[in-house]
Design a protein around this motif. Structure first.
Motif, PDB file in Angstrom:
ATOM      1  N   HIS A  76      44.794  59.520  37.308  1.00 27.69           N
ATOM      2  CA  HIS A  76      46.007  59.794  38.085  1.00 27.69           C
ATOM      3  C   HIS A  76      46.131  61.271  38.461  1.00 27.69           C
ATOM      4  O   HIS A  76      47.105  61.653  39.132  1.00 27.69           O
ATOM      5  CB  HIS A  76      47.240  59.359  37.293  1.00 27.69           C
ATOM      6  N   VAL A  78      44.474  50.369  41.469  1.00 25.23           N
ATOM      7  CA  VAL A  78      45.088  49.232  42.153  1.00 25.23           C
ATOM      8  C   VAL A  78      44.716  47.940  41.431  1.00 25.23           C
ATOM      9  O   VAL A  78      43.772  47.897  40.646  1.00 25.23           O
ATOM     10  CB  VAL A  78      44.621  49.143  43.626  1.00 25.23           C
ATOM     11  N   GLN A  79      45.499  46.904  41.709  1.00 24.47           N
ATOM     12  CA  GLN A  79      45.215  45.549  41.219  1.00 24.47           C
ATOM     13  C   GLN A  79      45.279  44.605  42.423  1.00 24.47           C
ATOM     14  O   GLN A  79      46.246  43.864  42.592  1.00 24.47           O
ATOM     15  CB  GLN A  79      46.219  45.136  40.145  1.00 24.47           C
ATOM     16  N   PRO A  80      44.244  44.625  43.255  1.00 20.61           N
ATOM     17  CA  PRO A  80      44.293  43.892  44.530  1.00 20.61           C
ATOM     18  C   PRO A  80      44.349  42.382  44.401  1.00 20.61           C
ATOM     19  O   PRO A  80      44.747  41.703  45.342  1.00 20.61           O
ATOM     20  CB  PRO A  80      43.002  44.342  45.220  1.00 20.61           C
ATOM     21  N   LYS A 129      43.016  56.044  43.663  1.00 20.43           N
ATOM     22  CA  LYS A 129      44.197  55.501  43.008  1.00 20.43           C
ATOM     23  C   LYS A 129      43.825  54.212  42.279  1.00 20.43           C
ATOM     24  O   LYS A 129      42.842  53.546  42.622  1.00 20.43           O
ATOM     25  CB  LYS A 129      45.307  55.221  44.019  1.00 20.43           C
ATOM     26  N   ARG A 169      35.994  50.391  46.398  1.00 22.39           N
ATOM     27  CA  ARG A 169      36.711  50.274  45.133  1.00 22.39           C
ATOM     28  C   ARG A 169      35.750  49.745  44.063  1.00 22.39           C
ATOM     29  O   ARG A 169      34.842  48.976  44.371  1.00 22.39           O
ATOM     30  CB  ARG A 169      37.940  49.374  45.250  1.00 22.39           C
ATOM     31  N   GLU A 193      40.325  52.815  43.592  1.00 18.77           N
ATOM     32  CA  GLU A 193      40.123  52.640  45.029  1.00 18.77           C
ATOM     33  C   GLU A 193      40.140  53.990  45.738  1.00 18.77           C
ATOM     34  O   GLU A 193      40.953  54.864  45.409  1.00 18.77           O
ATOM     35  CB  GLU A 193      41.212  51.727  45.590  1.00 18.77           C
ATOM     36  N   GLU A 230      42.002  46.043  36.809  1.00 21.11           N
ATOM     37  CA  GLU A 230      42.357  47.278  37.515  1.00 21.11           C
ATOM     38  C   GLU A 230      41.121  47.870  38.192  1.00 21.11           C
ATOM     39  O   GLU A 230      40.032  47.897  37.609  1.00 21.11           O
ATOM     40  CB  GLU A 230      42.955  48.294  36.542  1.00 21.11           C
ATOM     41  N   TYR A 231      41.311  48.348  39.390  1.00 17.33           N
ATOM     42  CA  TYR A 231      40.237  48.963  40.166  1.00 17.33           C
ATOM     43  C   TYR A 231      40.618  50.384  40.520  1.00 17.33           C
ATOM     44  O   TYR A 231      41.801  50.717  40.636  1.00 17.33           O
ATOM     45  CB  TYR A 231      39.983  48.182  41.463  1.00 17.33           C
TER      46      TYR A 231
END
Length: 441
Positions: A179, A188-190, A186, A154, A201, A198-199
């Motif tokens: 998107h 993600v915000q881990p 995708k 990511r 991944e 925001e990443y």
């Protein structure tokens, strides 16, 4: 008299052990310039100038596209100087007037001067959008392969944004484009809620894409053709070499380059967390990673600042610039201004790319409309010569995350002489001792 070593002191806090002092030893801020000032390649310096001019124009296009009716008061453009990379005393109006086929200035009844795009510029932007959309799938592949090379699979979207133009991504890639390929990656915000970054991944590993561009070229491999069982591992491929005309062979630095070329290294797509930082294997893999990243870009060129921000993701050394300069047969570092650029030598014939992406052809079309021809020793540029030398000092761009890199690049003290003052550089001979020392460090 030898100078004392430099270091900087950082105060950090530790919730368990309390505040403590961290010393970071620094190299001289002029080191990069001193090591490579006699290794310039005229043709690639011309390519750097072309890049500077076209990116100023692209910034203006994007500013105007974000305005109602694609027009903006001239005085409002002044707040975008950092984005345009046009510091004072240069006048934005003078820059615009040098491109009458792209930009037009006019007064309204109140005497306010406005800037807009010509019909030619609007048609060019439609053409650009069509090219970007047509080649969007390939750009998605390269972004996916970046994720595959990364340690955590990511990368922060803010960092990918640095490569947007280099990869041919659309302006709104964060909102929509990311998107469009749910099978690849995708958002993600881990680390939410502590960190709302925001990443992008990786969704699924594609073995067909875990083949380096060098493998494809040397071994004749092609992703997607009976390579579904491909597992990245050790490689022993030699990198294509192209040295400056001023290079004195000296039998390849007493065999050091030959030994480097024969050394095995781990594929950029293999897990490198077990490699010892500073080892020969670690450094050669770092060269392979940089070679792969540059191969993905449209111009086979990147700003070195951007590369330094990916050291952790791609397991690369702290002193990345030293490694680039050391392998001058593989890479060329242009020192024009405060922010350096690195080229993939094999991708260029003189100042021209050997294989041109349709977006590069489009950008060259734009440059022809503004009369830019590039500097050389015998011919004066018809226009934009003043602006091709505008440096990136105090302009838009990311700052290096680590202060040691900033000082090593000399970003606080030294501005390089302009190319026009180095017309005799083709006849200069390289300092073999400097490169030999780099190989021993």
């Amino acid at each position: 008299m030898p100078q004392s070593p430099h270091y900087r002191i950082f105060f950090t806090n530790d919730f368990i052990r309390g505040p403590h002092v961290q010393r970071r030893w620094m190299t001289s801020s002029k080191r990069v310039q001193d090591r490579s000032k006699n290794k310039r390649v005229q043709d690639l310096e011309i390519a750097t100038e072309k890049h500077k001019v076209i990116y100023k124009i692209l910034h203006l296009f994007e500013i105007l596209k974000g305005e109602p009716d694609n027009i903006i008061p001239l005085r409002n453009l002044d707040q975008h100087r950092r984005q345009i990379n046009l510091p004072k005393p240069h006048k934005i109006s003078d820059f615009l007037r040098k491109a009458p086929k792209l930009f037009e200035l006019y007064k309204d009844p109140r005497g306010v001067v406005w800037c807009g795009m010509t019909e030619t510029a609007e048609e060019l932007l439609k053409e650009e959008n069509e090219v970007i959309e047509k080649h969007s799938g390939k750009a998605a592949e390269y972004v996916t392969r970046m994720l595959m090379m990364s340690v955590d699979k990511r990368i922060a979207l803010d960092k990918i944004a640095h490569f947007r133009r280099d990869f041919g991504l659309p302006l709104d890639f964060r909102k929509h484009w990311v998107h469009n390929y749910p099978e690849n990656f995708k958002v993600v915000q881990p680390f939410k809620p502590r960190d709302k970054i925001e990443y992008l991944e990786l969704v699924s590993w594609n073995p067909d894409w875990a083949i380096t561009e060098l493998e494809k070229k040397v071994l004749g491999l092609k992703g997607g053709q009976n390579e579904s069982d491909h597992v990245p591992g050790l490689l022993s491929l030699a990198f294509p070499l192209k040295f400056p005309s001023s290079y004195k062979k000296m039998y390849r630095y007493n065999g050091k380059i030959e030994h480097f070329q024969k050394r095995e290294y781990l594929s950029p797509y293999a897990d490198a967390r077990g490699l010892l930082a500073g080892s020969l294997e670690f450094d050669k893999r770092a060269v392979a990673v940089m070679h792969e990243l540059l191969s993905f870009t449209l111009e086979k060129r990147l700003v070195t600042d951007y590369l330094t921000h990916f050291r952790r993701e791609f397991t690369m050394p702290q002193k990345l610039m030293r490694l680039l300069l050391k392998h001058l047969g593989i890479f060329y570092v242009s020192e024009r201004g405060k922010r350096f650029s690195v080229f993939l030598n094999e991708a260029y014939d003189g100042s021209e790319l050997i294989e041109k992406h349709p977006l590069i052809i489009w950008r060259e079309k734009v440059l022809r409309l503004v009369g830019f021809r590039g500097k050389n020793k015998n011919k004066k540029i018809e226009s934009f010569d003043d602006y091709s030398d505008v440096e990136d000092k105090d302009l838009v761009g990311i700052e290096s995350e680590d202060d040691d890199v900033q000082l090593e690049l000399g970003q606080d003290e030294t501005t390089m002489r302009s190319l026009g003052n180095n017309s005799d550089m083709d006849g200069s001979e390289m300092e073999i001792e400097e490169v030999c020392r780099a190989y021993n460090e």
